[in-house]
Design a protein around this motif. Structure first.
Motif, mmCIF file in Angstrom:
data_model
loop_
_atom_site.group_PDB
_atom_site.id
_atom_site.type_symbol
_atom_site.label_atom_id
_atom_site.label_comp_id
_atom_site.label_asym_id
_atom_site.label_seq_id
_atom_site.Cartn_x
_atom_site.Cartn_y
_atom_site.Cartn_z
ATOM 1 N N UNK A 98 0.833 -1.212 0.000
ATOM 2 C CA UNK A 98 0.000 0.000 0.000
ATOM 3 C C UNK A 98 0.864 1.257 0.000
ATOM 4 N N UNK A 99 1.991 1.204 0.684
ATOM 5 C CA UNK A 99 2.904 2.350 0.717
ATOM 6 C C UNK A 99 3.512 2.584 -0.675
ATOM 7 N N UNK A 100 3.888 1.508 -1.345
ATOM 8 C CA UNK A 100 4.443 1.650 -2.695
ATOM 9 C C UNK A 100 3.402 2.242 -3.637
ATOM 10 N N UNK A 101 2.181 1.739 -3.534
ATOM 11 C CA UNK A 101 1.108 2.247 -4.399
ATOM 12 C C UNK A 101 0.879 3.732 -4.142
ATOM 13 N N UNK A 102 0.739 4.130 -2.890
ATOM 14 C CA UNK A 102 0.454 5.540 -2.606
ATOM 15 C C UNK A 102 1.648 6.446 -2.923
ATOM 16 N N UNK A 103 2.854 5.917 -2.827
ATOM 17 C CA UNK A 103 4.051 6.711 -3.106
ATOM 18 C C UNK A 103 4.292 6.903 -4.601
ATOM 19 N N UNK A 104 4.143 5.832 -5.357
ATOM 20 C CA UNK A 104 4.574 5.861 -6.757
ATOM 21 C C UNK A 104 3.476 5.713 -7.810
ATOM 22 N N UNK A 105 2.336 5.146 -7.444
ATOM 23 C CA UNK A 105 1.364 4.736 -8.459
ATOM 24 C C UNK A 105 -0.001 5.375 -8.288
ATOM 25 N N UNK A 106 -0.802 5.292 -9.329
ATOM 26 C CA UNK A 106 -2.230 5.617 -9.261
ATOM 27 C C UNK A 106 -2.947 4.691 -10.224
ATOM 28 N N UNK A 107 -4.244 4.559 -10.056
ATOM 29 C CA UNK A 107 -5.021 3.716 -10.951
ATOM 30 C C UNK A 107 -5.570 4.586 -12.076
ATOM 31 N N UNK A 108 -5.260 4.202 -13.310
ATOM 32 C CA UNK A 108 -5.715 4.989 -14.457
ATOM 33 C C UNK A 108 -7.155 4.656 -14.821
ATOM 34 N N UNK A 109 -7.638 5.299 -15.881
ATOM 35 C CA UNK A 109 -9.034 5.143 -16.301
ATOM 36 C C UNK A 109 -9.358 3.729 -16.775
ATOM 37 N N UNK A 110 -8.329 2.945 -17.088
ATOM 38 C CA UNK A 110 -8.548 1.558 -17.513
ATOM 39 C C UNK A 110 -8.460 0.574 -16.344
ATOM 40 N N UNK A 111 -8.223 1.111 -15.147
ATOM 41 C CA UNK A 111 -8.136 0.256 -13.961
ATOM 42 C C UNK A 111 -6.770 -0.360 -13.733
ATOM 43 N N UNK A 112 -5.736 0.202 -14.377
ATOM 44 C CA UNK A 112 -4.376 -0.296 -14.217
ATOM 45 C C UNK A 112 -3.577 0.644 -13.321
ATOM 46 N N UNK A 113 -2.691 0.064 -12.517
ATOM 47 C CA UNK A 113 -1.762 0.888 -11.760
ATOM 48 C C UNK A 113 -0.639 1.321 -12.691
ATOM 49 N N UNK A 114 -0.363 2.628 -12.695
ATOM 50 C CA UNK A 114 0.712 3.220 -13.486
ATOM 51 C C UNK A 114 1.435 4.244 -12.610
ATOM 52 N N UNK A 115 2.619 4.676 -13.047
ATOM 53 C CA UNK A 115 3.374 5.642 -12.243
ATOM 54 C C UNK A 115 2.673 6.999 -12.244
ATOM 55 N N UNK A 116 2.821 7.695 -11.128
ATOM 56 C CA UNK A 116 2.187 9.017 -10.954
ATOM 57 C C UNK A 116 2.865 10.097 -11.782
#
Length: 161
Positions: free
Chosen positions: A83-101
């Protein structure tokens, strides 16, 4: 980019854009079986001529998808909770994929090497898909990749010679 005596990369970006419609038409009609036989050799040739570390356009401008196995593996290597990695580096795009911020990729280092290269996302490891059927199965991705990756440009040009 490495020098080449048998292939001209001069103005490849413009030529790739100019030929986008031609690529689309040819990819739609391609003999998939014959192309699959040619792709490994063309992929290898492309990377004998293109030095990714002198380019890194993919890492500077686009993001791979980070699938959950990628997130689990990378967060472990970074010593972070998922969860820390996701909140630090990623977001969920319009297609539902995690990508870099942000661009460039936060794992791209000053010398164009990747901080997490050995554990990079599967999308990065497979990019630019020039040795697999994604090249013609996901035509829109191939056309987009040809705009910024000289290896894709090379493979398409050689495939359609």
């Amino acid at each position: 980019m490495a020098a080449s005596t048998d292939f001209n990369f001069d103005n490849w970006e413009k030529r790739s854009l100019d030929r986008k419609k031609v690529y689309a038409q040819r990819l739609a009609k391609i003999d998939k079986k014959a192309a699959l036989k040619k792709l490994p050799r063309l992929h290898e040739q492309a990377f004998e001529k293109v030095d990714c570390l002198s380019c890194a356009r993919c890492c500077k401008n686009y993001s791979p998808r980070f699938k959950m196995p990628d997130i689990k593996r990378i967060s472990k290597v970074l010593g972070m909770k998922e969860t820390e990695m996701i909140t630090t580096y990623l977001y969920m795009d319009e297609e539902g994929d995690y990508v870099v911020k942000s661009s460039p990729c936060p794992f791209l280092q000053a010398d164009n090497t990747c901080q997490i290269y050995e554990d990079r996302p599967s999308d990065c490891a497979r990019f630019p898909y020039t040795d697999e059927d994604v090249l013609f199965k996901r035509k829109n991705i191939t056309l987009k990749n040809a705009e910024f990756c000289p290896a894709v440009y090379y493979v398409l040009e050689k495939l359609f010679e």
